[in-house]
Scaffold this active site. Structure first.
Site, short mmCIF file in Angstrom:
data_model
loop_
_atom_site.label_atom_id
_atom_site.label_comp_id
_atom_site.label_asym_id
_atom_site.label_seq_id
_atom_site.Cartn_x
_atom_site.Cartn_y
_atom_site.Cartn_z
N VAL A 61 1.05 -1.28 -0.07
CA VAL A 61 0.02 -0.09 -0.17
C VAL A 61 0.77 1.26 0.05
O VAL A 61 0.25 2.48 0.02
CB VAL A 61 -0.92 0.05 1.05
CG1 VAL A 61 -2.07 -1.06 1.11
CG2 VAL A 61 -0.15 -0.01 2.47
N TYR A 62 2.12 1.23 0.00
CA TYR A 62 2.98 2.36 0.34
C TYR A 62 2.86 2.82 -1.32
O TYR A 62 3.47 2.30 -2.17
CB TYR A 62 4.26 1.92 0.79
CG TYR A 62 4.52 1.70 2.01
CD1 TYR A 62 3.37 1.80 2.93
CD2 TYR A 62 5.93 1.30 2.49
CE1 TYR A 62 3.65 1.54 4.20
CE2 TYR A 62 5.75 0.82 3.92
CZ TYR A 62 4.87 1.05 4.78
OH TYR A 62 5.26 0.74 5.95
#
Length: 341
Positions: A61-62
């Site tokens: 998700v970064y």
């Protein structure tokens, strides 16, 4: 660089790891962290490897996968020299199954991460959060498959409660599935909740702490001071609502103690805060981030020396808080329930 075992596993990791959350810069939260591209990432990784920092942490998700992609580009040609740590379970997109730790999601998200990272295996894979909607047996059997297939080598968790971990370990022992050996956890001089339950659990069960946000979500940089406005370049302007909340007076009390130790040691406040963590029980590695070379070099100065017992005691006293029940009650029963050492 000092090297340590990751929990009770046979894997050796550096005392400092590099967090790639600053790579990519997509979205409101992650653009505030940093927007390092592949060229900049290669330079930072060069510095890390020269200093013996060989583990690099990221998550799907970064920057919606961009952090993994940039990291993959930056390590091309030297995959054998690095350890890759990544995470998944948080929602990745709007698809119904693009969240959690179901077999469906884990199998697909691991393949996607491998592709973005440009590798055939992940050295340490951690569940980014506990999924109460999926049976732990389904989660662990899927991780077992991924380990047997060679796609991941070690497994861990992040942001789990103590009972989440123990329930999972009980199932792992019952069915012969891989045990979690890492707990990527929030821990700092202004966030010591980890010590109440998760640290004793880590000691008892052989789970090493992989510490995230060791500077208290950017508060222990030495730039936040009593009676002064927040620095213009502080990421707290944009990200404070996403991270742990800290009472101002508590923060200033800890910074005052850090100032005293800084004068005694000639070290910076971030270096002292990081060194304190490196001397805590169960800590296998502390993840440091950097938007530029100067910040990275500053963080690398946290190793190669140690605080004295008196300095540690001073920092402990300044950062101590009364824990919630039953932990405050257990403090009165040190004879049979000693604190971790």
């Amino acid at each position: 660089m000092e090297y340590r075992r990751l929990g009770a596993s046979g894997l050796t990791v550096p005392a400092l790891s590099f967090g790639a959350g600053t790579f990519g810069g997509k979205g409101e939260l992650f653009s505030a962290w940093g927007d390092t591209d592949a060229k900049g990432a290669r330079r930072l990784i060069d510095i890390c490897l020269d200093a013996g920092v060989t583990m690099f942490d990221t998550a799907d998700v970064y920057s919606t996968g961009e952090s993994e992609r940039v990291l993959g580009e930056a390590i091309k040609g030297r995959r054998d020299k690095v350890l890759i740590s990544t995470k998944a379970t948080f929602r990745f997109n709007d698809e119904p199954n693009a969240v959690g730790s179901s077999r469906f999601h884990l199998l697909s998200t691991i393949d996607a991460s491998l592709k973005r990272l440009g590798t055939d295996h992940i050295d340490l894979f951690q569940l980014h959060g506990f999924d109460a909607m999926t049976p732990v047996e389904e989660v662990l059997s899927t991780l077992d498959t991924l380990v047997r297939d060679g796609k991941i080598r070690y497994v861990g968790v992040s942001n789990f409660s103590g009972w989440h971990i123990m329930k999972s370990l009980a199932a792992a022992d019952r069915y012969g599935y891989p045990r979690y050996v890492a707990n990527q956890t929030y821990y700092s001089l202004i966030g010591r909740d980890y010590e109440w339950e998760l640290m004793p659990l880590g000691l008892d069960q052989g789970i090493g702490a992989v510490v995230w946000s060791p500077l208290g979500w950017g508060r222990l940089t030495g730039k936040i001071r009593r009676g002064q406005p927040l620095p213009k370049q502080s990421r707290l302007h944009d990200t404070a609502q996403y991270g742990p909340q800290v009472d101002d007076e508590y923060l200033y009390r800890v910074v005052d103690a850090l100032d005293e130790v800084a004068k005694e040691t000639g070290k910076s406040i971030p270096q002292i805060a990081l060194n304190w963590l490196l001397q805590r029980p169960t800590v296998s590695t502390v993840i440091v981030g950097a938007r530029n070379e100067e910040q990275l070099q500053q963080n690398l100065g946290a190793v190669g020396w140690s605080l004295t017992k008196e300095q540690i005691d001073k920092l402990d006293a300044a950062s101590d808080v009364t824990p919630v029940y039953p932990y405050w009650h257990q403090r009165g029963f040190q004879e049979r329930n000693p604190k971790p050492v």
